[in-house]
Scaffold this motif. Structure first.
Motif, PDB file in Angstrom:
ATOM      1  N   GLY A 142      34.234  40.318  36.937  1.00 15.69           N
ATOM      2  CA  GLY A 142      35.441  39.644  36.478  1.00 15.69           C
ATOM      3  C   GLY A 142      35.842  38.444  37.310  1.00 15.69           C
ATOM      4  N   PHE A 143      35.757  38.557  38.631  1.00 18.61           N
ATOM      5  CA  PHE A 143      36.167  37.422  39.454  1.00 18.61           C
ATOM      6  C   PHE A 143      35.268  36.216  39.210  1.00 18.61           C
ATOM      7  CE2 PHE A 143      36.057  34.821  43.307  1.00 18.61           C
ATOM      8  CZ  PHE A 143      37.393  34.496  43.418  1.00 18.61           C
ATOM      9  N   LEU A 144      33.966  36.419  39.026  1.00 15.72           N
ATOM     10  CA  LEU A 144      33.061  35.303  38.746  1.00 15.72           C
ATOM     11  C   LEU A 144      33.399  34.657  37.408  1.00 15.72           C
ATOM     12  CD1 LEU A 144      30.708  34.360  40.621  1.00 15.72           C
ATOM     13  CD2 LEU A 144      31.511  36.653  41.108  1.00 15.72           C
ATOM     14  N   TYR A 145      33.709  35.485  36.401  1.00 20.67           N
ATOM     15  CA  TYR A 145      34.114  34.958  35.103  1.00 20.67           C
ATOM     16  C   TYR A 145      35.435  34.188  35.223  1.00 20.67           C
ATOM     17  CZ  TYR A 145      30.664  37.042  31.926  1.00 20.67           C
ATOM     18  OH  TYR A 145      29.518  37.334  31.226  1.00 20.67           O
ATOM     19  N   ALA A 146      36.376  34.730  35.991  1.00 24.33           N
ATOM     20  CA  ALA A 146      37.669  34.060  36.163  1.00 24.33           C
ATOM     21  C   ALA A 146      37.523  32.758  36.937  1.00 24.33           C
ATOM     22  CB  ALA A 146      38.638  34.996  36.887  1.00 24.33           C
ATOM     23  N   LEU A 147      36.712  32.776  37.982  1.00 27.23           N
ATOM     24  CA  LEU A 147      36.500  31.580  38.797  1.00 27.23           C
ATOM     25  C   LEU A 147      35.865  30.465  37.982  1.00 27.23           C
ATOM     26  CD1 LEU A 147      36.638  30.600  41.847  1.00 27.23           C
ATOM     27  CD2 LEU A 147      34.208  31.213  41.958  1.00 27.23           C
ATOM     28  N   THR A 148      34.861  30.823  37.180  1.00 28.32           N
ATOM     29  CA  THR A 148      34.171  29.830  36.364  1.00 28.32           C
ATOM     30  C   THR A 148      35.081  29.285  35.273  1.00 28.32           C
ATOM     31  OG1 THR A 148      32.065  30.943  36.799  1.00 28.32           O
ATOM     32  CG2 THR A 148      32.128  29.440  34.936  1.00 28.32           C
ATOM     33  N   THR A 149      35.912  30.139  34.690  1.00 29.98           N
ATOM     34  CA  THR A 149      36.871  29.705  33.671  1.00 29.98           C
ATOM     35  C   THR A 149      37.897  28.746  34.272  1.00 29.98           C
ATOM     36  OG1 THR A 149      36.630  31.774  32.448  1.00 29.98           O
ATOM     37  CG2 THR A 149      38.605  30.479  32.020  1.00 29.98           C
ATOM     38  N   ALA A 150      38.460  29.109  35.418  1.00 32.21           N
ATOM     39  CA  ALA A 150      39.444  28.242  36.064  1.00 32.21           C
ATOM     40  C   ALA A 150      38.823  26.917  36.477  1.00 32.21           C
ATOM     41  CB  ALA A 150      40.038  28.953  37.276  1.00 32.21           C
ATOM     42  N   ASP A 151      37.607  26.961  36.982  1.00 27.94           N
ATOM     43  CA  ASP A 151      36.901  25.744  37.379  1.00 27.94           C
ATOM     44  C   ASP A 151      36.764  24.789  36.200  1.00 27.94           C
ATOM     45  OD1 ASP A 151      35.145  23.934  38.758  1.00 27.94           O
ATOM     46  OD2 ASP A 151      33.425  25.011  37.918  1.00 27.94           O
ATOM     47  N   LYS A 195      46.181  22.749  39.993  1.00 25.34           N
ATOM     48  CA  LYS A 195      46.030  23.793  41.004  1.00 25.34           C
ATOM     49  C   LYS A 195      46.077  25.154  40.318  1.00 25.34           C
ATOM     50  CE  LYS A 195      48.169  20.872  44.510  1.00 25.34           C
ATOM     51  NZ  LYS A 195      49.350  20.626  45.374  1.00 25.34           N
ATOM     52  N   ALA A 196      45.242  26.068  40.796  1.00 25.75           N
ATOM     53  CA  ALA A 196      45.115  27.365  40.131  1.00 25.75           C
ATOM     54  C   ALA A 196      45.018  28.494  41.136  1.00 25.75           C
ATOM     55  CB  ALA A 196      43.877  27.383  39.231  1.00 25.75           C
ATOM     56  N   LEU A 197      45.478  29.654  40.699  1.00 24.08           N
ATOM     57  CA  LEU A 197      45.237  30.899  41.403  1.00 24.08           C
ATOM     58  C   LEU A 197      44.204  31.688  40.615  1.00 24.08           C
ATOM     59  CD1 LEU A 197      48.767  32.205  42.466  1.00 24.08           C
ATOM     60  CD2 LEU A 197      46.765  32.092  43.977  1.00 24.08           C
ATOM     61  N   VAL A 198      43.134  32.102  41.283  1.00 25.43           N
ATOM     62  CA  VAL A 198      42.144  32.979  40.672  1.00 25.43           C
ATOM     63  C   VAL A 198      42.189  34.290  41.447  1.00 25.43           C
ATOM     64  CG1 VAL A 198      39.750  33.289  40.001  1.00 25.43           C
ATOM     65  CG2 VAL A 198      40.733  30.989  40.070  1.00 25.43           C
ATOM     66  N   ILE A 199      42.434  35.379  40.731  1.00 22.50           N
ATOM     67  CA  ILE A 199      42.693  36.671  41.372  1.00 22.50           C
ATOM     68  C   ILE A 199      41.792  37.737  40.779  1.00 22.50           C
ATOM     69  CG2 ILE A 199      44.473  38.380  41.921  1.00 22.50           C
ATOM     70  CD1 ILE A 199      46.566  36.181  41.125  1.00 22.50           C
ATOM     71  N   GLY A 200      41.293  38.606  41.647  1.00 25.59           N
ATOM     72  CA  GLY A 200      40.645  39.832  41.210  1.00 25.59           C
ATOM     73  C   GLY A 200      41.466  40.992  41.739  1.00 25.59           C
ATOM     74  N   ALA A 201      41.929  41.875  40.874  1.00 25.27           N
ATOM     75  CA  ALA A 201      42.797  42.972  41.316  1.00 25.27           C
ATOM     76  C   ALA A 201      42.511  44.216  40.488  1.00 25.27           C
ATOM     77  CB  ALA A 201      44.265  42.583  41.184  1.00 25.27           C
ATOM     78  N   HIS A 254      35.924  49.193  52.106  1.00 20.34           N
ATOM     79  CA  HIS A 254      36.737  49.089  50.890  1.00 20.34           C
ATOM     80  C   HIS A 254      36.163  49.828  49.696  1.00 20.34           C
ATOM     81  CE1 HIS A 254      37.914  44.962  52.776  1.00 20.34           C
ATOM     82  NE2 HIS A 254      38.651  45.947  53.259  1.00 20.34           N
ATOM     83  N   ALA A 255      34.888  50.271  49.778  1.00 18.61           N
ATOM     84  CA  ALA A 255      34.175  50.819  48.626  1.00 18.61           C
ATOM     85  C   ALA A 255      34.083  49.752  47.533  1.00 18.61           C
ATOM     86  CB  ALA A 255      34.834  52.098  48.124  1.00 18.61           C
ATOM     87  N   ASN A 256      33.834  50.176  46.306  1.00 17.51           N
ATOM     88  CA  ASN A 256      33.702  49.244  45.187  1.00 17.51           C
ATOM     89  C   ASN A 256      35.084  49.020  44.577  1.00 17.51           C
ATOM     90  OD1 ASN A 256      33.210  47.962  42.748  1.00 17.51           O
ATOM     91  ND2 ASN A 256      31.478  49.264  42.185  1.00 17.51           N
ATOM     92  N   THR A 257      35.617  47.823  44.740  1.00 23.25           N
ATOM     93  CA  THR A 257      36.919  47.490  44.166  1.00 23.25           C
ATOM     94  C   THR A 257      36.780  46.616  42.921  1.00 23.25           C
ATOM     95  OG1 THR A 257      37.125  45.649  45.735  1.00 23.25           O
ATOM     96  CG2 THR A 257      38.198  47.725  46.331  1.00 23.25           C
ATOM     97  N   SER A 258      35.627  46.716  42.265  1.00 25.55           N
ATOM     98  CA  SER A 258      35.378  46.035  40.993  1.00 25.55           C
ATOM     99  C   SER A 258      35.682  44.535  41.097  1.00 25.55           C
ATOM    100  CB  SER A 258      36.182  46.710  39.879  1.00 25.55           C
ATOM    101  OG  SER A 258      35.849  46.187  38.616  1.00 25.55           O
ATOM    102  N   ALA A 259      36.520  44.002  40.234  1.00 27.17           N
ATOM    103  CA  ALA A 259      36.773  42.563  40.215  1.00 27.17           C
ATOM    104  C   ALA A 259      37.397  42.039  41.498  1.00 27.17           C
ATOM    105  CB  ALA A 259      37.672  42.209  39.033  1.00 27.17           C
ATOM    106  N   ALA A 260      37.964  42.930  42.305  1.00 25.42           N
ATOM    107  CA  ALA A 260      38.590  42.497  43.558  1.00 25.42           C
ATOM    108  C   ALA A 260      37.597  42.336  44.691  1.00 25.42           C
ATOM    109  CB  ALA A 260      39.664  43.499  43.977  1.00 25.42           C
ATOM    110  N   SER A 261      36.378  42.857  44.541  1.00 24.44           N
ATOM    111  CA  SER A 261      35.509  42.988  45.708  1.00 24.44           C
ATOM    112  C   SER A 261      35.025  41.649  46.254  1.00 24.44           C
ATOM    113  CB  SER A 261      34.321  43.897  45.398  1.00 24.44           C
ATOM    114  OG  SER A 261      33.413  43.290  44.510  1.00 24.44           O
ATOM    115  N   VAL A 262      34.673  40.696  45.398  1.00 22.19           N
ATOM    116  CA  VAL A 262      34.188  39.404  45.891  1.00 22.19           C
ATOM    117  C   VAL A 262      35.292  38.624  46.606  1.00 22.19           C
ATOM    118  CG1 VAL A 262      33.277  37.150  45.211  1.00 22.19           C
ATOM    119  CG2 VAL A 262      32.269  39.231  44.275  1.00 22.19           C
ATOM    120  N   PRO A 263      36.482  38.422  46.012  1.00 21.57           N
ATOM    121  CA  PRO A 263      37.511  37.672  46.747  1.00 21.57           C
ATOM    122  C   PRO A 263      38.032  38.420  47.962  1.00 21.57           C
ATOM    123  CG  PRO A 263      38.426  38.571  44.717  1.00 21.57           C
ATOM    124  CD  PRO A 263      36.932  38.771  44.645  1.00 21.57           C
ATOM    125  N   LEU A 264      38.016  39.737  47.919  1.00 23.93           N
ATOM    126  CA  LEU A 264      38.440  40.533  49.073  1.00 23.93           C
ATOM    127  C   LEU A 264      37.467  40.337  50.232  1.00 23.93           C
ATOM    128  CD1 LEU A 264      40.374  42.639  50.247  1.00 23.93           C
ATOM    129  CD2 LEU A 264      39.126  44.399  48.993  1.00 23.93           C
TER     130      LEU A 264
END
Length: 324
Positions: free
Chosen positions: A114-123, A133-139, A279-289
């Protein structure tokens, strides 16, 4: 025009759960979990902590690091598979909490990618002038969808959030690989493999939230192949080789996947940011974390060439290369 990463932030629930504590309620052990996953602990949200509250906390940290006021943000893209509500989008709850209403805010659902999809979309939206200016969040609050009787899955996941602030900047005559910003991205999906990693519930099918189900061996096999291929695609597009990369910030699914992917690309393990043990696997949060951890401890610095990569349920997968 490029989307430049101006600041990073992260947030974790207050409660840390070790493998030993988990073994007291599930038929497992610290040794079994560490040997198969590399995970030693994870953070679990309590009833007062939600995906939006963690996302908001991470966003505030990223804004502070960037030196940007919330009111300057014109776009929020939030990646999550565990939203606060079916609707409205959790991104709009973060927008309201930050006090920057009136801009664009929406969620993206691609699970661990999800974070990669969100980052690419915002880009793409920043480069076409939709916002400056944008906030891209994985949570995620993945603990809400775990079957705590299934030791093969419940030990793998945790809760958390990570965020980055992007700003559209004119890099002038900078070469393809010169100057800061996102240089290249590639995304993929293949719905034929849905039954290997999914949640057995949903509004349109069972009218329930459901629980996560996974066929771990098959996911592992696909992950190593797909991630190596997409990393190669991004490097080819940007005109770099694996040897040029300063850091890889991967999705933190399993230490074995991280090791196998690095070996397939001949990447030295010391170039791979690893937080799965904490942190274990935090799904969409793991890359930005993981990115925020490495930025704040001084490993990732301005000018470094950083590769982000992830694969998740769907299957979805992708990678993005950025100059910090």
């Amino acid at each position: 025009m490029r989307s430049v990463i101006k600041g990073t932030g992260s947030a974790l629930p207050a409660k840390c759960v070790t493998n030993a504590e988990l073994a007291a309620r599930v038929d497992t052990s610290d040794e079994w979990i560490v040997e198969r996953t590399g995970i030693r602990q994870r953070y679990i949200a309590d009833e007062t902590e939600t995906t939006s509250s963690l996302a908001t906390a991470a966003a505030r940290e990223a804004l502070a690091a960037a030196g940007i006021e919330a009111g300057e943000i014109g776009l929020i893209v939030l990646a999550t598979a565990t939203p606060d509500h079916t609707f409205p989008a959790t991104a709009t709850q973060v927008q309201a909490a930050l006090g920057c209403g009136g801009g664009i805010a929406f969620d993206v659902q691609a699970v661990c990618s999800g974070f990669l999809y969100a980052l690419t979309t915002a880009d793409a939206m920043l480069r076409t002038g939709m916002a400056k200016k944008a906030l891209v969040i994985g949570a995620e609050t993945f603990s809400r969808i775990l079957d705590w009787e299934d030791r093969t899955t419940c030990v793998l996941f945790g809760d958390g959030a990570g965020a980055v602030v992007l700003e559209a900047q004119d890099v002038g005559a900078a070469g393809v690989g010169d100057g800061p910003g996102i240089l290249a991205s590639r995304l993929h999906a293949d719905g034929a493999h849905k039954d290997m990693l999914y949640v057995d519930g949903g509004p349109s099918t069972t009218q329930t939230v459901g629980h996560l189900r996974m066929r771990g061996r098959e996911v592992f096999r696909h992950a190593v192949v797909n991630l190596a291929e997409v990393l190669g695609e991004v490097l080819d597009e940007a005109g770099f080789t694996a040897a040029d990369i300063d850091w890889v910030v991967p999705h933190q699914a399993n230490a074995r996947i991280l090791d196998a992917t690095a070996r397939k690309l001949d990447l030295p393990p010391e170039k791979v940011i690893v937080t799965v043990d904490r942190h274990a696997n935090t799904s969409a949060a793991s890359v930005p974390l993981a990115l925020d951890v490495a930025v704040r401890d001084g490993r990732i610095k301005k000018g470094d060439l950083v590769m982000f990569e992830a694969m998740g349920g769907g299957f979805t997968w992708g990678a993005s290369l950025a100059r910090m």
